[in-house]
Design an enzyme around this catalytic site. Structure first.
Site, PDB file in Angstrom:
ATOM      1  CB  SER A   1      -0.657  -0.118   1.560  1.00  0.00           C
ATOM      2  OG  SER A   1      -1.488   1.168   1.479  1.00  0.00           O
TER       3      SER A   1
ATOM      4  CE1 TYR B   1      -4.817  -1.957   4.773  1.00  0.00           C
ATOM      5  CE2 TYR B   1      -2.619   0.080   4.385  1.00  0.00           C
ATOM      6  CZ  TYR B   1      -4.012  -1.290   3.964  1.00  0.00           C
ATOM      7  OH  TYR B   1      -3.886  -1.332   2.758  1.00  0.00           O
TER       8      TYR B   1
HETATM    9  P1  NAD Z   1     -11.319  -5.720  -0.325  1.00  0.00           P
HETATM   10  O1  NAD Z   1     -11.516  -6.135   0.542  1.00  0.00           O
HETATM   11  O2  NAD Z   1     -12.124  -5.823  -1.468  1.00  0.00           O
HETATM   12  O3  NAD Z   1     -10.080  -7.618  -0.935  1.00  0.00           O
HETATM   13  C1  NAD Z   1      -9.960  -7.890   0.606  1.00  0.00           C
HETATM   14  C2  NAD Z   1      -9.722  -9.328   0.194  1.00  0.00           C
HETATM   15  O4  NAD Z   1      -9.334 -10.283   1.284  1.00  0.00           O
HETATM   16  C3  NAD Z   1     -11.121 -10.032   0.830  1.00  0.00           C
HETATM   17  O5  NAD Z   1     -11.229 -10.922  -0.395  1.00  0.00           O
HETATM   18  C4  NAD Z   1     -10.855 -10.755   1.921  1.00  0.00           C
HETATM   19  O6  NAD Z   1     -11.934 -11.716   1.967  1.00  0.00           O
HETATM   20  C5  NAD Z   1      -9.787 -11.358   1.972  1.00  0.00           C
HETATM   21  N1  NAD Z   1      -9.174 -12.011   3.311  1.00  0.00           N
HETATM   22  C6  NAD Z   1      -9.660 -10.986   4.405  1.00  0.00           C
HETATM   23  N2  NAD Z   1      -8.576 -11.593   5.050  1.00  0.00           N
HETATM   24  C7  NAD Z   1      -8.395 -12.291   4.843  1.00  0.00           C
HETATM   25  C8  NAD Z   1      -7.640 -13.753   5.285  1.00  0.00           C
HETATM   26  N3  NAD Z   1      -7.406 -13.690   6.812  1.00  0.00           N
HETATM   27  N4  NAD Z   1      -7.419 -15.453   4.630  1.00  0.00           N
HETATM   28  C9  NAD Z   1      -7.581 -14.999   3.051  1.00  0.00           C
HETATM   29  N5  NAD Z   1      -8.126 -13.642   3.000  1.00  0.00           N
HETATM   30  C10 NAD Z   1      -8.818 -12.645   3.695  1.00  0.00           C
HETATM   31  O7  NAD Z   1     -10.067  -4.802  -0.252  1.00  0.00           O
HETATM   32  P2  NAD Z   1      -9.116  -4.742  -1.745  1.00  0.00           P
HETATM   33  O8  NAD Z   1      -9.252  -2.945  -2.104  1.00  0.00           O
HETATM   34  O9  NAD Z   1      -9.634  -5.638  -2.944  1.00  0.00           O
HETATM   35  O10 NAD Z   1      -7.660  -5.382  -0.642  1.00  0.00           O
HETATM   36  C11 NAD Z   1      -6.304  -6.282  -1.316  1.00  0.00           C
HETATM   37  C12 NAD Z   1      -5.710  -5.963  -0.845  1.00  0.00           C
HETATM   38  O11 NAD Z   1      -4.907  -4.391  -1.307  1.00  0.00           O
HETATM   39  C13 NAD Z   1      -5.042  -5.341   0.829  1.00  0.00           C
HETATM   40  O12 NAD Z   1      -4.169  -6.037   0.899  1.00  0.00           O
HETATM   41  C14 NAD Z   1      -5.246  -4.159   0.622  1.00  0.00           C
HETATM   42  O13 NAD Z   1      -4.253  -3.961   1.987  1.00  0.00           O
HETATM   43  C15 NAD Z   1      -4.516  -4.066  -0.615  1.00  0.00           C
HETATM   44  N6  NAD Z   1      -4.895  -2.670  -0.878  1.00  0.00           N
HETATM   45  C16 NAD Z   1      -5.799  -2.018  -1.348  1.00  0.00           C
HETATM   46  C17 NAD Z   1      -6.161  -0.580  -1.758  1.00  0.00           C
HETATM   47  C18 NAD Z   1      -6.819   0.622  -2.251  1.00  0.00           C
HETATM   48  O14 NAD Z   1      -7.523   1.185  -1.951  1.00  0.00           O
HETATM   49  N7  NAD Z   1      -8.491  -0.390  -2.173  1.00  0.00           N
HETATM   50  C19 NAD Z   1      -5.153  -0.054  -1.589  1.00  0.00           C
HETATM   51  C20 NAD Z   1      -3.269  -0.138  -0.755  1.00  0.00           C
HETATM   52  C21 NAD Z   1      -3.712  -1.418  -0.549  1.00  0.00           C
END
Ligand code: NAD
Length: 260
Positions: A145, A158
């Site tokens: 991130s 985080y």
């Molecule tokens: P999201 O909530 O759609 O996806 C996260 C996924 O992780 C979900 O499908 C959830 O079920 C899964 N998950 C949570 N706990 C889990 C566990 N214990 N075991 C297996 N799976 C698990 O959100 P996203 O934005 O798609 O996030 C994906 C990644 O991107 C994350 O690591 C998040 O920190 C990172 N991220 C997202 C953003 C953003 O703006 N969307 C920015 C920076 C980083």
């Protein structure tokens, strides 16, 4: 450019929504066989697999909590045995946790975030690297991130987990580099997914967030997925031990003091 991913075998964690879903779709449409990890909501995993299968990709769903070492090890082991090896691991699963200043943080909530965001990728990478190092090829892409570098008030677990994952990735890249295995991070900025729906679904919150992004808008999951596909392909053969930011220059904006 041909990014040559046809026939590769990729395990993607947290692939039933958001960025994991988009990355799975991008890889599947490039001919990659997908191991689709999910943790909850099997109906979402079924929906995503159904869409991936339309591309002709082989998709296998696997329910596992990546923060549980046994479940993570068993999952990687399952795919290595099923496929006879593994080419790509995308450690995408993650949560941002509940807002709490460090001195108010609930310990179990704090530990949960670090266990999912840092221990989870480590568990999966540990098992995958055993095979990748032995087979002398493979790529691990860890989704960090912009908060691997930007402090974020109220989200210490985080930021700590993502910064930790970044440094772990650099260390693993050093360790596995002489075996031809790459380990690197992709750091998204603010991308429209379920994780931040509470922000983009509220116009006031959205305006505040966008004011922190020099490019003037949130990113779309597909904009991250395209970069992920490049980074795990042989076209990126000399990129390892670093973080690629996909963030509309957000990481250069430091004013996160009020929480973002
Ligand atoms: P999201 O909530 O759609 O996806 C996260 C996924 O992780 C979900 O499908 C959830 O079920 C899964 N998950 C949570 N706990 C889990 C566990 N214990 N075991 C297996 N799976 C698990 O959100 P996203 O934005 O798609 O996030 C994906 C990644 O991107 C994350 O690591 C998040 O920190 C990172 N991220 C997202 C953003 C953003 O703006 N969307 C920015 C920076 C980083």
């Amino acid at each position: 450019m041909d990014i040559s991913l046809k026939g590769k075998r990729a395990l993607i964690t947290g692939a039933s929504s958001g960025l994991g879903e988009a990355i799975s779709k991008e890889l599947a449409s490039s001919g990659v066989n997908i191991g689709l990890n999910y943790h909850s909501h099997p109906e979402d995993a079924d929906r995503v697999s159904g869409e991936l299968e339309k591309t002709g990709a082989e998709v296998i769903e696997f329910r596992a909590d990546v923060s549980d070492s046994k479940q993570a090890f068993d999952m990687v082991d399952f795919f290595v045995k099923k496929w006879g090896g593994i080419d790509i691991l995308v450690n995408n699963a993650g949560i941002d946790g509940k807002h709490a200043l460090s001195w108010e943080a609930d310990l179990s909530e704090w530990e949960k975030v670090v266990k999912i965001n840092l221990f989870g990728p480590f568990y999966c990478a540990r098992e995958a690297l055993k095979h990748m190092v032995a087979q002398k090829k493979g790529v691990i892409l860890n989704i960090t991130s912009v908060h691997e570098t930007i402090p974020w008030s109220g989200y210490g677990s985080y930021t700590a987990s993502k910064a930790g994952l970044s440094m772990l990735s650099k260390t693993m890249a050093q360790e596995a580099g002489s075996s031809g295995v790459r380990v690197l991070c992709l750091a998204p900025g603010a991308i429209k997914t379920p994780i931040n729906q509470n922000v983009w679904s509220n116009p006031e919150n959205l305006n505040d967030l966008v004011s922190k992004i020099p490019f003037g808008r949130m990113g779309e999951p597909e904009e991250v997925a395209r970069v992920a596909a490049f980074l795990v392909s042989d076209a990126a053969s000399y990129i390892t031990g670093c973080t690629v930011f996909v963030d509309g220059a957000m990481k250069d904006y430091a004013n996160f003091i009020h929480g973002g």
